[in-house]
Design a protein around this motif. Structure first.
Motif, mmCIF file in Angstrom:
data_model
loop_
_atom_site.group_PDB
_atom_site.id
_atom_site.type_symbol
_atom_site.label_atom_id
_atom_site.label_comp_id
_atom_site.label_asym_id
_atom_site.label_seq_id
_atom_site.Cartn_x
_atom_site.Cartn_y
_atom_site.Cartn_z
ATOM 1 N N MET A 1 26.122 -0.898 14.819
ATOM 2 C CA MET A 1 25.132 -1.280 15.865
ATOM 3 C C MET A 1 25.795 -1.666 17.030
ATOM 4 S SD MET A 1 22.309 -4.574 15.379
ATOM 5 C CE MET A 1 22.034 -5.337 16.773
ATOM 6 N N VAL A 2 25.283 -1.184 18.235
ATOM 7 C CA VAL A 2 26.133 -1.722 19.451
ATOM 8 C C VAL A 2 25.129 -2.481 20.275
ATOM 9 C CG1 VAL A 2 27.142 -0.692 21.553
ATOM 10 C CG2 VAL A 2 27.072 0.676 19.534
ATOM 11 N N LEU A 3 25.889 -3.724 20.819
ATOM 12 C CA LEU A 3 25.211 -4.724 21.428
ATOM 13 C C LEU A 3 25.529 -4.251 23.020
ATOM 14 C CD1 LEU A 3 25.769 -7.896 19.602
ATOM 15 C CD2 LEU A 3 23.457 -6.852 19.787
ATOM 16 N N THR A 4 24.497 -4.417 23.875
ATOM 17 C CA THR A 4 24.788 -4.270 25.257
ATOM 18 C C THR A 4 25.447 -5.624 25.797
ATOM 19 O OG1 THR A 4 22.588 -5.522 25.955
ATOM 20 C CG2 THR A 4 22.795 -2.965 25.700
ATOM 21 N N ARG A 5 26.086 -5.412 26.747
ATOM 22 C CA ARG A 5 26.789 -6.648 27.578
ATOM 23 C C ARG A 5 25.645 -7.916 27.615
ATOM 24 N NH1 ARG A 5 31.283 -7.886 30.047
ATOM 25 N NH2 ARG A 5 30.974 -9.403 31.838
ATOM 26 N N LYS A 6 24.586 -7.634 28.296
ATOM 27 C CA LYS A 6 23.496 -8.626 28.634
ATOM 28 C C LYS A 6 22.930 -9.091 26.888
ATOM 29 C CE LYS A 6 21.429 -6.439 32.443
ATOM 30 N NZ LYS A 6 20.481 -5.979 32.869
ATOM 31 N N TRP A 7 23.019 -8.509 26.043
ATOM 32 C CA TRP A 7 22.445 -9.210 24.614
ATOM 33 C C TRP A 7 23.739 -9.808 24.241
ATOM 34 C CZ3 TRP A 7 18.216 -10.404 23.023
ATOM 35 C CH2 TRP A 7 17.007 -9.489 23.530
ATOM 36 N N SER A 8 24.959 -9.397 24.364
ATOM 37 C CA SER A 8 26.269 -10.348 23.911
ATOM 38 C C SER A 8 26.314 -11.411 24.655
ATOM 39 C CB SER A 8 27.203 -9.177 24.054
ATOM 40 O OG SER A 8 27.298 -8.236 23.210
ATOM 41 N N LEU A 9 26.248 -11.330 26.015
ATOM 42 C CA LEU A 9 26.089 -12.631 26.678
ATOM 43 C C LEU A 9 24.850 -13.666 26.394
ATOM 44 C CD1 LEU A 9 27.069 -11.276 30.179
ATOM 45 C CD2 LEU A 9 28.343 -12.747 28.928
ATOM 46 N N PHE A 10 23.810 -13.262 25.969
ATOM 47 C CA PHE A 10 22.851 -14.040 25.595
ATOM 48 C C PHE A 10 23.063 -14.559 24.416
ATOM 49 C CE2 PHE A 10 19.134 -14.521 22.692
ATOM 50 C CZ PHE A 10 18.387 -15.399 23.729
ATOM 51 N N LEU A 11 23.640 -13.924 23.358
ATOM 52 C CA LEU A 11 24.164 -14.126 21.960
ATOM 53 C C LEU A 11 25.166 -15.679 22.233
ATOM 54 C CD1 LEU A 11 24.017 -11.393 19.770
ATOM 55 C CD2 LEU A 11 22.597 -13.024 19.854
ATOM 56 N N VAL A 12 26.140 -15.528 23.148
ATOM 57 C CA VAL A 12 27.197 -16.433 23.350
ATOM 58 C C VAL A 12 26.536 -17.548 24.062
ATOM 59 C CG1 VAL A 12 29.135 -16.777 25.059
ATOM 60 C CG2 VAL A 12 29.118 -14.727 23.762
ATOM 61 N N LEU A 13 25.575 -17.535 25.053
ATOM 62 C CA LEU A 13 24.849 -18.580 25.626
ATOM 63 C C LEU A 13 23.922 -19.455 24.463
ATOM 64 C CD1 LEU A 13 23.605 -17.140 28.969
ATOM 65 C CD2 LEU A 13 25.360 -18.699 28.527
ATOM 66 N N VAL A 14 23.221 -18.604 23.633
ATOM 67 C CA VAL A 14 22.354 -19.157 22.486
ATOM 68 C C VAL A 14 23.606 -20.225 21.592
ATOM 69 C CG1 VAL A 14 21.275 -19.137 20.218
ATOM 70 C CG2 VAL A 14 20.918 -17.990 22.428
ATOM 71 N N GLY A 15 24.897 -19.846 21.311
ATOM 72 C CA GLY A 15 25.830 -20.477 20.696
ATOM 73 C C GLY A 15 26.276 -21.416 21.271
ATOM 74 N N LEU A 16 26.629 -21.496 22.654
ATOM 75 C CA LEU A 16 26.919 -22.542 23.326
ATOM 76 C C LEU A 16 25.998 -23.565 23.537
ATOM 77 C CD1 LEU A 16 28.816 -20.802 26.261
ATOM 78 C CD2 LEU A 16 29.887 -22.330 24.441
ATOM 79 N N LEU A 74 30.912 -8.687 23.101
ATOM 80 C CA LEU A 74 31.501 -8.593 24.273
ATOM 81 C C LEU A 74 33.027 -7.798 24.121
ATOM 82 C CD1 LEU A 74 30.907 -12.049 26.042
ATOM 83 C CD2 LEU A 74 29.819 -9.899 26.741
ATOM 84 N N LEU A 75 33.754 -8.264 23.238
ATOM 85 C CA LEU A 75 34.955 -7.803 22.906
ATOM 86 C C LEU A 75 34.979 -6.086 22.599
ATOM 87 C CD1 LEU A 75 36.991 -10.542 21.342
ATOM 88 C CD2 LEU A 75 36.984 -9.995 23.564
ATOM 89 N N ALA A 76 34.050 -5.746 21.679
ATOM 90 C CA ALA A 76 33.780 -4.349 21.371
ATOM 91 C C ALA A 76 33.313 -3.742 22.677
ATOM 92 C CB ALA A 76 32.726 -4.356 20.255
ATOM 93 N N GLY A 77 32.344 -4.143 23.403
ATOM 94 C CA GLY A 77 32.073 -3.588 24.886
ATOM 95 C C GLY A 77 33.491 -3.342 25.535
ATOM 96 N N ARG A 78 34.300 -4.260 25.706
ATOM 97 C CA ARG A 78 35.459 -4.282 26.425
ATOM 98 C C ARG A 78 36.404 -3.129 26.061
ATOM 99 N NH1 ARG A 78 38.743 -9.224 27.276
ATOM 100 N NH2 ARG A 78 36.875 -9.907 28.145
ATOM 101 N N SER A 79 36.336 -2.845 24.608
ATOM 102 C CA SER A 79 37.232 -2.155 23.960
ATOM 103 C C SER A 79 36.739 -0.607 24.142
ATOM 104 C CB SER A 79 37.805 -2.386 22.487
ATOM 105 O OG SER A 79 36.438 -2.224 21.670
ATOM 106 N N ARG A 80 35.459 -0.539 24.051
ATOM 107 C CA ARG A 80 34.793 0.836 24.537
ATOM 108 C C ARG A 80 34.917 1.393 25.978
ATOM 109 N NH1 ARG A 80 30.774 -1.375 21.501
ATOM 110 N NH2 ARG A 80 29.489 -1.962 23.287
ATOM 111 N N SER A 81 34.955 0.209 26.585
ATOM 112 C CA SER A 81 34.858 0.704 28.227
ATOM 113 C C SER A 81 36.287 1.032 28.547
ATOM 114 C CB SER A 81 34.547 -0.338 29.176
ATOM 115 O OG SER A 81 34.914 -1.787 28.972
#
Length: 95
Positions: A1-16, A74-81
C-alpha cells in the motif's frame, strides 16, 4: 500500500495529537477524587481509574502506531522520489 504525502502527514499529526493530549488527560484522571477510594493518590484505585487507564494506554498505543505509520509513509515517499529502489518482497507480495 502506498500512502500519499498528505495522508502520511495526517497520520503523523494524529500521532502527535495523541502524544500531546492523552498524558494531560491521564493527569486529570489521576487527580480526580472519583479515581480513589479515599485520599487522592494514597488510597486504593477505583474502577473509574482502571477503566480510564486502559482507555488512555490504548489511545496512546494507537496514536504512537498511527504516527509511526505516518513517518514510514513519509520516508517511503522520500525514497521513491529520490529514485532509490527497494528489494522485492520475499513472500511474493506486490509493493
Amino acid at each position: 500500500m502506498v500512502l500519499t504525502r498528505k495522508w502520511s502527514l495526517f497520520l503523523v499529526l494524529v500521532g502527535l495529537f495523541a502524544v500531546a493530549v492523552w498524558p494531560r488527560f491521564a493527569v486529570a484522571i489521576w487527580q480526580d477524587p472519583r479515581a480513589w477510594t479515599g485520599a487522592v493518590g494514597v488510597s486504593g484505585p477505583t474502577a473509574f481509574l482502571w477503566v480510564h487507564a486502559v482507555l488512555i494506554v490504548t489511545a496512546m498505543v494507537l496514536g504512537l502506531l498511527t504516527g509511526y505509520l505516518g513517518v514510514r509513509g513519509l520516508l517511503a515517499g522520500r525514497s521513491r522520489s529520490s529514485g532509490v529502489t527497494r528489494p522485492a518482497a520475499r513472500d511474493g507480495a506486490v509493493r
